[in-house]
Design a protein around this motif. Structure first.
Motif, mmCIF file in Angstrom:
data_model
loop_
_atom_site.group_PDB
_atom_site.id
_atom_site.type_symbol
_atom_site.label_atom_id
_atom_site.label_comp_id
_atom_site.label_asym_id
_atom_site.label_seq_id
_atom_site.Cartn_x
_atom_site.Cartn_y
_atom_site.Cartn_z
ATOM 1 N N MET A 73 0.533 -1.241 0.199
ATOM 2 C CA MET A 73 -0.037 -0.173 0.335
ATOM 3 C C MET A 73 0.816 1.390 -0.035
ATOM 4 S SD MET A 73 -2.887 0.769 -0.288
ATOM 5 C CE MET A 73 -3.576 2.441 -0.108
ATOM 6 N N GLN A 74 2.070 1.293 1.354
ATOM 7 C CA GLN A 74 2.670 2.359 1.273
ATOM 8 C C GLN A 74 3.242 2.990 -0.475
ATOM 9 O OE1 GLN A 74 4.149 2.765 4.601
ATOM 10 N NE2 GLN A 74 4.599 4.411 4.798
ATOM 11 N N LYS A 75 4.139 1.323 -0.984
ATOM 12 C CA LYS A 75 4.380 2.255 -2.163
ATOM 13 C C LYS A 75 3.508 1.771 -3.300
ATOM 14 C CE LYS A 75 7.507 -1.539 -4.075
ATOM 15 N NZ LYS A 75 7.695 -3.199 -4.007
ATOM 16 N N VAL A 76 2.296 1.944 -2.991
ATOM 17 C CA VAL A 76 1.179 2.570 -4.431
ATOM 18 C C VAL A 76 1.196 3.670 -3.867
ATOM 19 C CG1 VAL A 76 -0.471 2.365 -5.651
ATOM 20 C CG2 VAL A 76 0.400 -0.091 -3.741
ATOM 21 N N LEU A 77 1.286 3.748 -2.998
ATOM 22 C CA LEU A 77 0.917 5.650 -2.356
ATOM 23 C C LEU A 77 2.733 6.846 -2.986
ATOM 24 C CD1 LEU A 77 -0.407 5.642 0.940
ATOM 25 C CD2 LEU A 77 -1.463 6.695 -1.158
ATOM 26 N N ARG A 78 3.426 5.475 -2.646
ATOM 27 C CA ARG A 78 4.715 6.475 -2.899
ATOM 28 C C ARG A 78 4.947 6.119 -4.774
ATOM 29 N NH1 ARG A 78 8.537 8.600 -0.958
ATOM 30 N NH2 ARG A 78 10.711 8.440 -2.116
ATOM 31 N N LYS A 79 4.669 5.576 -4.822
ATOM 32 C CA LYS A 79 4.612 5.616 -6.408
ATOM 33 C C LYS A 79 3.264 6.465 -7.007
ATOM 34 C CE LYS A 79 6.669 1.996 -9.584
ATOM 35 N NZ LYS A 79 5.976 1.306 -9.961
ATOM 36 N N SER A 80 2.578 6.703 -6.333
ATOM 37 C CA SER A 80 1.648 7.903 -7.822
ATOM 38 C C SER A 80 2.243 9.033 -6.807
ATOM 39 C CB SER A 80 0.379 7.484 -6.651
ATOM 40 O OG SER A 80 -0.048 7.019 -5.500
ATOM 41 N N PHE A 81 2.921 9.311 -6.220
ATOM 42 C CA PHE A 81 3.416 10.888 -5.649
ATOM 43 C C PHE A 81 4.015 10.912 -5.873
ATOM 44 C CE2 PHE A 81 6.730 13.018 -3.235
ATOM 45 C CZ PHE A 81 6.056 14.168 -2.759
ATOM 46 N N LEU A 82 5.569 9.955 -6.406
ATOM 47 C CA LEU A 82 5.996 10.241 -7.628
ATOM 48 C C LEU A 82 5.250 10.109 -8.746
ATOM 49 C CD1 LEU A 82 9.224 7.379 -7.121
ATOM 50 C CD2 LEU A 82 8.759 10.082 -6.906
ATOM 51 N N VAL A 83 4.949 9.317 -9.178
ATOM 52 C CA VAL A 83 3.815 10.649 -10.615
ATOM 53 C C VAL A 83 3.174 11.525 -11.037
ATOM 54 C CG1 VAL A 83 2.417 9.356 -12.228
ATOM 55 C CG2 VAL A 83 3.908 7.645 -11.544
ATOM 56 N N LEU A 84 2.862 11.517 -9.767
ATOM 57 C CA LEU A 84 2.092 12.945 -9.923
ATOM 58 C C LEU A 84 2.877 14.042 -9.761
ATOM 59 C CD1 LEU A 84 -1.169 12.353 -7.634
ATOM 60 C CD2 LEU A 84 -1.494 13.200 -9.670
ATOM 61 N N SER A 85 4.186 13.987 -9.296
ATOM 62 C CA SER A 85 4.629 15.354 -8.617
ATOM 63 C C SER A 85 6.256 15.206 -10.225
ATOM 64 C CB SER A 85 5.337 15.231 -7.553
ATOM 65 O OG SER A 85 6.830 14.175 -7.649
ATOM 66 N N SER A 86 5.485 14.726 -11.313
ATOM 67 C CA SER A 86 6.399 14.412 -11.826
ATOM 68 C C SER A 86 5.937 15.373 -13.288
ATOM 69 C CB SER A 86 6.238 12.937 -13.364
ATOM 70 O OG SER A 86 4.950 12.884 -13.641
ATOM 71 N N MET A 87 7.572 15.670 -13.912
ATOM 72 C CA MET A 87 7.106 16.729 -14.920
ATOM 73 C C MET A 87 6.643 16.688 -15.988
ATOM 74 S SD MET A 87 8.311 19.404 -14.634
ATOM 75 C CE MET A 87 7.335 20.546 -15.182
ATOM 76 N N SER A 88 7.215 14.914 -16.465
ATOM 77 C CA SER A 88 6.159 15.082 -17.653
ATOM 78 C C SER A 88 4.244 15.047 -17.796
ATOM 79 C CB SER A 88 6.635 13.052 -18.387
ATOM 80 O OG SER A 88 8.024 13.455 -17.547
ATOM 81 N N PHE A 89 4.360 14.209 -15.710
ATOM 82 C CA PHE A 89 2.654 14.174 -15.779
ATOM 83 C C PHE A 89 2.505 15.777 -15.429
ATOM 84 C CE2 PHE A 89 -0.823 14.166 -12.685
ATOM 85 C CZ PHE A 89 -1.645 13.198 -14.241
ATOM 86 N N ALA A 90 3.097 16.601 -15.478
ATOM 87 C CA ALA A 90 2.726 18.061 -15.848
ATOM 88 C C ALA A 90 2.527 18.075 -16.811
ATOM 89 C CB ALA A 90 2.691 19.192 -14.286
ATOM 90 N N ILE A 91 3.218 18.458 -17.853
ATOM 91 C CA ILE A 91 3.558 18.571 -18.486
ATOM 92 C C ILE A 91 2.139 18.559 -19.570
ATOM 93 C CG2 ILE A 91 4.288 19.163 -21.051
ATOM 94 C CD1 ILE A 91 6.782 19.511 -19.217
ATOM 95 N N SER A 92 1.946 16.965 -19.824
ATOM 96 C CA SER A 92 1.133 16.148 -20.546
ATOM 97 C C SER A 92 -0.592 16.828 -20.217
ATOM 98 C CB SER A 92 0.800 15.302 -19.939
ATOM 99 O OG SER A 92 1.694 14.387 -19.581
ATOM 100 N N LEU A 93 -0.443 17.305 -18.203
ATOM 101 C CA LEU A 93 -1.554 17.575 -18.056
ATOM 102 C C LEU A 93 -1.760 19.136 -18.972
ATOM 103 C CD1 LEU A 93 -1.331 17.351 -14.238
ATOM 104 C CD2 LEU A 93 -3.594 16.213 -15.525
#
Ligand code: HEM
Lengths: 645, 381
Positions: free
Chosen positions: A1-21
């Protein structure tokens, strides 16, 4: 669970995700501007057909900026920016504070900017002098004793990192403020059935409780059309094809609505003089004036001047019979209706005091002119069909002849087409009506035709005269149906091309003669305005007569008086997030400028004592590696060297 | 501009040398501000006094860091004052007095601006073979920018001559903002020209200014757009008066970046002799700086626009097409900046993107008014 949270935190805060948004939001908002928003279902179906309309509605594209998925994407940007911020900020703050004394001797040459030189000075003196130079160049400095050397660390541009924080925090704050002021909660309340929009046009007291929003509604943007002299304590939120009612904590009365105009005609200002009545305050009422760009804020609610319309003006009207009969006088109030002849009704739609229109003044100049008051009404027949009319009260000069403008259209989609009735001495169409009636009425017309024939050919036999009368009669018929244009059409159909022009000339001269006779018979000549060219007036009359059948009415309604009541369109807003939005804007602006115009850079100078002097190593780093820094580093180290020599 | 060795040494000496030029400049500005206040102070409210002082500080600062700009401002001020003096309170003098009719009535000044800018394109073009004509090119751009700003200043006065009620700052319709665009873009270019000590980009940047001039002339001659019309109530706002100029610093900077992008794409990897005049790294750097500057001002402008909307329409954001396209432009350049800064993207991709960015900007600026309806329709063609 913690791993999933951590992973999604990384994705959400990543630059590529931000630029796609950023790109998704751009494209989606662009679609929202190209497809007109919040039209009626019918309007979309008209334009795009059923399939696409269904698709648009399903995807929420017709009200894009309030659609679930768009809001989710916006929320993602908010989350992405906040996570990015939480991830970066601690490191940045530490970076700003740190002096980074841990630079090793061996790493100096690895910096892009670095120099080494010896100086014949003592250690303390060189350190002090270098620090002075660095300070003068705008750096903060600090020296540290290390095992075998002194290290001076210098830095500047802390505002760059603060700028990053300001920019991104600003965006987060703006989004939160914007969300607080949005109408998401109202849509939700509607979706879950807490409130239901009213679609009928009702009096306030008749509106069901289920269409009222609570007093404590934290944010809304409502409108209120308030006629002069009327007081209201509720405003309306448009919702789909209906509306919701928002009660207000105070009453608003419109005392007066004023429009000012520039000398050349266009509107200069719209002012509403309001009285605010608040039982809970003392004094319990006060008067104030709002205008465009100058709203009133009271008890957390802001009242804006946004539009204006008629608030039920009283109109005095003379209905002049076009085809003979008595004139009928009556009064009507805008936005009401009344009975009319043969089961039809009149709907009084609008009254406007000022009407600025372009007017051809002479050959080359067109000027904006005030045409004066006009009113708009519909005549609705028993079968439901209706024609819409707009009539001006005062004559407007057209090529020297004052004419009264009457417009008519059969559907909202058309433009009005106008008859231009030449006015008589009293500025009324009555003179023209009399003349027209001498042609439209069978008996009167016969008299006119006989008189005209007599005047033209006094010596002809009765038989010839009768023939002449018959052909004049058919000519008049054509003119009344469609004017000289109709005459020309008929010639085209029955006359060889070579003779058409002379034929037309002859017939229009004849028509003119008949009009002149009708004019003489009707006795209008005494009724003409002073100083008017009679034949020009007659020409206008002929032109107007040819439009009367198309006008499609039994009476021409002339406005003889009015008592104007205006209504002011107010926008009434409670937006508690505004302060946050402005705070965020300030953070964003300051942040962006700080980020671009403050560059974070560091210089280290290491002093190692030698037998007769010091050995100096310097290195510099700049996050941006701007070309500027290279020059700056060289300048600073050169000056240090020179000072130490 | 980073500090020079000499400056640094001087500062170390403790600023013993008195900087006559700087002090003279500051005194000049202070006197000018004082004179204006002495003449009109009685009619000013707090805001107007603050605006006057703010303008003074701004002018003093820019003239101190960029002396040529200081001279430019003084020249524009003097010529505009001369025009006002010749007008002598009557609009009719614009048709009869020689200086107004042929040189410095706003119409004539704008025509001069157009001619000078077009000539500068030619001069910069020829300049690739002769560096002297490049210098001529710079002089022409200065003169053109001067004529343009004089045109706007005098137009401001003329609007008041029509009728005191009609008068307004000429940043309110498409005709006026096109002049503003040409002036600001060329001044931004002059700034970078000095900063990089390099005149080779003049041809490219002045091309986009030339395009704007082409539009301006068409708009003037075929639509009579230069006629001064009074402002509708919604446009009578302080916010608007700063919103529009801030916007045009943004548009100008984006246009400049796009033209740098064009030069980059043409000369990157090219073996032709002319390509030797362009340093790719410098172009890349300039493109970044220009977009950064544009982004900063565009941010400010959009926020000012929101403040204005809040006052005029009762909401700081209503997803009106113009607003929405401003957001699109902004997000687009935000993405550009992020890729460059955090991912280190450089080179031709970014050059292409900055050119596309200009088209997005152009749509936000013109396209919206032409094709979409909305609250901003005052700017329609
Ligand atoms: C609408 C959203 C955003 C805007 C307008 C925005 C704006 C900016 C700007 C103008 C810069 C500075 C570029 C420069 O210095 O030239 C920047 C830098 C940066 N942004 Fe954003 N940003 C946004 C969202 C985000 C998000 C969602 C993230 C995280 C994923 C992010 C992470 C960063 C980072 C890491 C930097 C670089 C800081 C540095 O090292 O200097 N930004 N942003």
């Amino acid at each position: 669970m913690q791993k999933v949270l951590r992973k999604s935190f990384l994705v959400l805060s990543s630059m590529s995700f931000a630029i796609s948004l950023l790109i998704v939001i751009s494209v989606a908002s662009a679609i929202g501007t190209i497809l007109q928003q919040n039209q009626t279902f019918v309007a979309y179906a008209d334009k795009f057909g059923g399939f696409w309309t269904d698709f648009f509605v399903f995807m929420g594209l017709t009200n894009l900026y309030a659609t679930g998925w768009f809001l989710v994407v916006m929320a993602m940007l908010l989350i992405s920016t906040s996570t990015c911020l939480t991830r970066q900020t601690p490191g940045m703050l530490k970076e700003i504070r740190s002096w980074r004394f841990n630079v090793q001797k061996a790493s100096f040459p690895r910096y892009r900017q670095h120099v080494t030189f010896d100086a014949p000075k003592d250690l303390d003196g060189s350190v002090a002098l270098s620090q002075r130079v660095l300070k003068t160049a705008g750096y903060e400095t600090k020296a540290e004793q290390q095992p075998d050397a002194m290290l001076v660390s210098a830095k500047k541009g802390r505002w760059n990192r603060m700028g990053y924080i300001g920019t991104h925090l600003g965006i987060v704050v703006i989004c939160i403020g914007g969300l607080m002021d949005s109408s998401v909660h109202v849509s939700m309340a509607e979706r879950f059935g807490f409130v239901t929009a009213e679609t009928r046009n009702l009096r306030l007291s008749e509106i069901e409780q289920e269409s009222w929003l609570p007093n404590w509604n934290p944010s809304f943007r409502a409108t209120l059309n308030l006629p002069e002299g009327v007081t209201s304590n509720a405003a309306f939120l448009p919702s789909g094809e209906g509306y919701l009612v928002q009660p207000l904590p105070f009453k608003i009365e419109l005392i007066d609505f004023r429009t000012q105009h520039y000398p050349s005609g266009p509107p200069k200002s719209f002012d509403s003089e309001l009285r605010i009545i608040d039982e809970s305050a003392s004094p319990s009422e006060f008067a104030t004036v709002i205008s465009v760009n100058h709203p009133l804020t009271y008890r957390g609610i802001t009242v804006y001047q946004s539009s204006f319309e008629d608030g039920g003006s009283n109109l005095k009207i003379d209905a002049l019979p076009i085809y003979g009969g008595e004139k009928i006088s009556f009064e009507g109030e805008v936005k009401t209706e009344r009975e009319w002849v043969e089961g039809s009704t009149i709907e009084f739609d609008d009254f406007r005091l000022f009407n600025i229109n372009p007017l051809q003044v002479d050959e080359e100049t067109i000027e904006e002119r005030n045409f004066g008051p006009n009113f708009t009404y519909k005549i609705r027949q028993k079968d439901g069909s209706a024609r819409e009319y707009v009539t001006y009260m005062q004559p407007v000069p057209m090529q020297g002849i004052p004419v009264i403008l009457g417009g008519m259209r059969q559907t909202q989609r058309e433009e009005f087409s106008y008859v231009q009735i030449p006015a008589d001495r009293l500025g009324s169409p009555l003179g023209f009506m009399t003349l027209y009636n001498h042609l439209a009425d069978r008996t009167l017309r016969d008299q006119v035709l006989v008189d005209a024939a007599n005047a033209m050919r006094p010596n002809d036999s009765d038989e010839d005269q009768a023939r002449l009368v018959a052909s004049l009669d058919s000519l008049v018929e054509q003119v009344l149906e469609g004017g000289l244009a109709r005459v020309a059409e008929n010639i085209e159909r029955s006359v060889p091309e070579a003779q058409r022009e002379t034929m037309f000339q002859t017939l229009s001269d004849l028509a003119f003669t008949v009009f002149a006779q009708a004019y003489a018979n009707s006795g209008v000549m005494d009724e003409l305005p002073a100083g008017i060219d009679e034949s020009m007036w007659l020409e206008r009359a002929l032109f107007a007569a040819s439009g009367m059948q198309l006008y499609g009415a039994t009476h021409f309604f002339q406005l003889t008086g009015f008592d104007q009541v205006q209504a002011s369109g107010l926008q009434i807003v409670r937006a508690p997030g505004t302060g946050l939005v402005y705070l965020g804007c300030a953070l964003l602006t300051l942040g962006v400028f700080a980020m671009f115009y403050s560059h974070q850079r560091r210089i280290w100078v290491r002093f190692e004592p030698q037998e007769n002097g010091v050995s100096i190593m310097a290195a510099g780093s700049d996050v941006r590696r701007a070309a500027d820094f290279e020059t700056e580093f060289q300048t600073v180290t050169n000056v240090i060297r020179k000072q130490l020599m | 501009m980073s500090i020079t060795e000499q400056d640094l040494l001087n500062k170390l000496e403790g600023d013993s040398k008195f900087n006559f030029k700087l002090v003279g400049w500051l005194a000049l500005v202070a006197i000018a501000v004082g004179l204006v206040f002495w003449q009109y102070g009685a009619k000013f409210d707090v805001y107007e006094t603050a605006i006057l002082v703010g303008t003074g500080v701004g002018v003093a600062w820019i003239g101190a860091v960029w002396p040529a700009m200081g001279r430019y401002i003084v020249a524009v001020a003097l010529i505009s004052l001369a025009a006002i003096n010749i007008y002598d309170g009557s609009l009719a003098n614009g048709e009869t007095k020689f200086f107004l009719k042929y040189l410095i009535s706003s119409q004539s000044a704008v025509m001069w601006m157009s001619a000078l800018f077009v000539m500068s394109i030619v001069a910069y073009g020829v300049g690739y073979v002769s560096s002297f004509t490049q210098k001529v090119g710079s002089a022409l751009v200065w003169a053109g920018a001067g004529a343009g700003l004089v045109g706007l200043m005098v137009r401001w006065h003329e609007s008041y001559l029509i009728h005191p009620d009609v008068g307004y700052i000429p940043v309110s319709n498409l005709y006026e903002v096109f002049i503003l665009f040409a002036v600001i873009t060329s001044i931004l270019y002059l700034f970078y020209e000095r900063r990089y000590q390099n005149r080779n980009l003049g041809f490219f940047v002045m091309l986009v200014v030339g395009a704007a001039i082409g539009f301006l002339l068409w708009y003037h001659f075929s639509r009579g757009a230069s006629e001064i019309r009074p402002l509708v109530p919604a446009l009578q706002s302080y916010w608007m008066k700063i919103h529009v100029p801030a916007n045009f610093v943004g548009y100008g900077a984006f246009a400049l970046a796009a033209m740098v992008g064009v030069a980059y794409l043409i000369f990157d990897g090219s073996k032709r002799a002319i390509a030797q005049k362009f340093d790719m790294q410098m172009l890349d750097d300039l493109m970044y700086r220009s977009i950064a500057l544009g982004f900063a001002f565009f941010t400010l402008a959009t926020i000012l626009g929101a403040l204005w909307a809040a006052e005029a329409w009762g909401g700081y954001w209503s997803w009106d097409p113009k607003e929405t396209w401003a957001l699109i432009v902004w997000l687009n350049y935000a993405a550009w900046l992020h890729l460059r800064l955090t991912k280190g993207w450089r080179g031709s991709v970014m050059a292409w993107w900055s050119i596309i960015g200009l088209f997005v900007t152009l749509f936000a600026f013109l396209g919206v008014n032409m094709f979409l309806s909305g609250l901003h329709s005052y700017g329609s063609l």
